[in-house]
Design a protein around this motif. Structure first.
Motif, mmCIF file in Angstrom:
data_model
loop_
_atom_site.group_PDB
_atom_site.id
_atom_site.type_symbol
_atom_site.label_atom_id
_atom_site.label_comp_id
_atom_site.label_asym_id
_atom_site.label_seq_id
_atom_site.Cartn_x
_atom_site.Cartn_y
_atom_site.Cartn_z
ATOM 1 N N LEU A 22 0.842 -1.188 0.000
ATOM 2 C CA LEU A 22 0.000 0.000 0.000
ATOM 3 C C LEU A 22 0.884 1.247 0.000
ATOM 4 O O LEU A 22 2.053 1.185 0.390
ATOM 5 C CB LEU A 22 -0.920 0.002 1.221
ATOM 6 C CG LEU A 22 -1.954 -1.128 1.286
ATOM 7 C CD1 LEU A 22 -2.738 -1.055 2.597
ATOM 8 C CD2 LEU A 22 -2.910 -1.058 0.100
ATOM 9 N N PRO A 23 0.355 2.378 -0.421
ATOM 10 C CA PRO A 23 1.156 3.610 -0.443
ATOM 11 C C PRO A 23 1.722 3.921 0.939
ATOM 12 O O PRO A 23 1.022 3.785 1.951
ATOM 13 C CB PRO A 23 0.150 4.676 -0.890
ATOM 14 C CG PRO A 23 -0.895 3.916 -1.643
ATOM 15 C CD PRO A 23 -0.995 2.582 -0.976
ATOM 16 N N PRO A 24 2.978 4.324 1.016
ATOM 17 C CA PRO A 24 3.593 4.624 2.321
ATOM 18 C C PRO A 24 2.916 5.797 3.009
ATOM 19 O O PRO A 24 2.453 6.737 2.368
ATOM 20 C CB PRO A 24 5.046 4.941 1.957
ATOM 21 C CG PRO A 24 5.013 5.324 0.521
ATOM 22 C CD PRO A 24 3.903 4.544 -0.107
ATOM 23 N N PRO A 29 -4.569 3.992 6.509
ATOM 24 C CA PRO A 29 -5.522 4.671 5.617
ATOM 25 C C PRO A 29 -6.955 4.656 6.132
ATOM 26 O O PRO A 29 -7.817 5.331 5.561
ATOM 27 C CB PRO A 29 -5.399 3.876 4.310
ATOM 28 C CG PRO A 29 -4.902 2.538 4.717
ATOM 29 C CD PRO A 29 -4.022 2.769 5.904
ATOM 30 N N SER A 30 -7.228 3.894 7.177
ATOM 31 C CA SER A 30 -8.566 3.830 7.766
ATOM 32 C C SER A 30 -8.418 3.596 9.265
ATOM 33 O O SER A 30 -7.329 3.245 9.738
ATOM 34 C CB SER A 30 -9.394 2.716 7.109
ATOM 35 O OG SER A 30 -8.746 1.468 7.232
ATOM 36 N N PRO A 31 -9.473 3.777 10.043
ATOM 37 C CA PRO A 31 -9.381 3.509 11.486
ATOM 38 C C PRO A 31 -8.873 2.096 11.752
ATOM 39 O O PRO A 31 -9.128 1.179 10.964
ATOM 40 C CB PRO A 31 -10.825 3.696 11.966
ATOM 41 C CG PRO A 31 -11.426 4.639 10.984
ATOM 42 C CD PRO A 31 -10.795 4.310 9.662
ATOM 43 N N PRO A 32 -8.145 1.904 12.866
ATOM 44 C CA PRO A 32 -7.509 0.602 13.125
ATOM 45 C C PRO A 32 -8.455 -0.588 13.042
ATOM 46 O O PRO A 32 -8.122 -1.608 12.439
ATOM 47 C CB PRO A 32 -6.936 0.768 14.535
ATOM 48 C CG PRO A 32 -6.696 2.230 14.669
ATOM 49 C CD PRO A 32 -7.800 2.893 13.903
ATOM 50 N N PHE A 33 -9.643 -0.461 13.632
ATOM 51 C CA PHE A 33 -10.554 -1.603 13.628
ATOM 52 C C PHE A 33 -11.041 -1.908 12.214
ATOM 53 O O PHE A 33 -11.112 -3.073 11.805
ATOM 54 C CB PHE A 33 -11.748 -1.334 14.546
ATOM 55 C CG PHE A 33 -12.638 -2.526 14.732
ATOM 56 C CD1 PHE A 33 -12.318 -3.511 15.653
ATOM 57 C CD2 PHE A 33 -13.792 -2.677 13.978
ATOM 58 C CE1 PHE A 33 -13.132 -4.626 15.820
ATOM 59 C CE2 PHE A 33 -14.610 -3.777 14.138
ATOM 60 C CZ PHE A 33 -14.279 -4.755 15.064
#
Length: 284
Positions: A22-24, A29-33
């Motif tokens: 995935l892009p560094p 890119p989204s909430p942990p859960f």
């Protein structure tokens, strides 16, 4: 810790994103859960450590984790922690409230502690010293029984706090035992012991399974939730086998048998031709 407050270090984020191509970035890119739900099947256990603080009860809503728990619970042999002999040590009040005997036979741990002396530690000792071996085994058995009883008392305190406050188990919370409700004559009430202890065991183990699947038990869920089942996912394996056989080209011979060296027989598609010589009687 709530999943919404989970903080993952930039170093961990970098390793996770790099593994997934995935892009560094320094943040997910989204909430942990949400990220865990999406990418859990693709990540190895070594990269899932930052997500371990998410409570097991919260992780229950992730389909992959719920499926892994179900596979673990239905494995053969059945996990020992789901047996009544061990479950009653973690949930002693629940066991007694369901009619379980408050003084059941010794658990596996007590028996193993005593047997270890005779079969492992001092298995080759001469016969004349067998009495000392028995004494040592009995001593270790007594120590294990004391440890279990202390653990049971602690678990009862936590179960009462759970009853009163509705909080999840917390090993660091106040350990003062809540006063027990008094029955008649000031004697603490004790649930009635059921006559059919086998039925109690069956119902209790069913409850243990529910607690385990819902992430409410007190065991360590990490090795189960964040690792693929050792034998793989049996449902996925069966689905793959079904797809394999569905994709196979069906046999074109009527009986499914083709003799090597002979052209495959082709069934006659015209029913009139089959009836020209009668209904199938032999010609002599």
């Amino acid at each position: 810790m709530s999943s919404s407050r989970l903080l993952i270090t930039p170093e961990d984020v970098e390793r996770i994103l790099s593994y997934l191509d995935l892009p560094p970035s320094s943040t997910l890119p989204s909430p942990p859960f949400q990220f865990l739900t999406q990418y859990l099947p693709l990540l190895p256990s070594s990269l899932l450590e930052p997500f371990e603080p998410i409570p097991p009860s919260d992780r229950t809503s992730i389909p992959t984790i719920k499926q892994r728990r179900l596979i673990h619970a239905t494995a053969s042999p059945r996990p020992r922690f789901l047996s009544s002999s061990e479950g009653r040590l973690r949930w002693p009040l629940l066991w007694e409230r369901m009619g379980g005997d408050p003084f059941p036979p010794p658990s596996h741990g007590v028996e193993e502690e005593e047997n270890w002396v005779q079969k492992g530690f001092m298995k080759d000792v001469p016969i004349e010293t067998s009495q000392q071996v028995k004494k040592l085994g009995g001593f270790l058995r007594g120590l294990e029984e004391e440890r279990e009883m202390e653990g049971v008392r602690e678990r009862k305190r936590m179960e009462r706090r759970l009853d009163n406050v509705g909080e999840e188990f917390d090993e660091e919370s106040d350990e003062e035992e809540e006063p027990m409700p008094d029955g008649t004559n000031g004697v603490p009430e004790r649930p009635e012991v059921a006559e059919d202890q086998e039925e109690v065991k069956r119902l209790f183990e069913k409850k243990l399974l529910e607690l385990f699947l819902d992430g409410l038990d007190t065991i360590d869920y990490t090795p189960i939730d964040f690792n693929d089942p050792p034998e793989g996912d049996p449902i996925a394996i069966r689905d793959a086998e079904d797809r394999y056989f569905d994709d196979e080209e069906p046999c074109r011979t009527p009986g499914g048998v083709h003799v090597v060296g002979e052209p495959p027989s082709v069934p006659d598609s015209d029913p009139k031709k089959r009836l020209e010589n009668g209904t199938g009687d032999y010609d002599y």
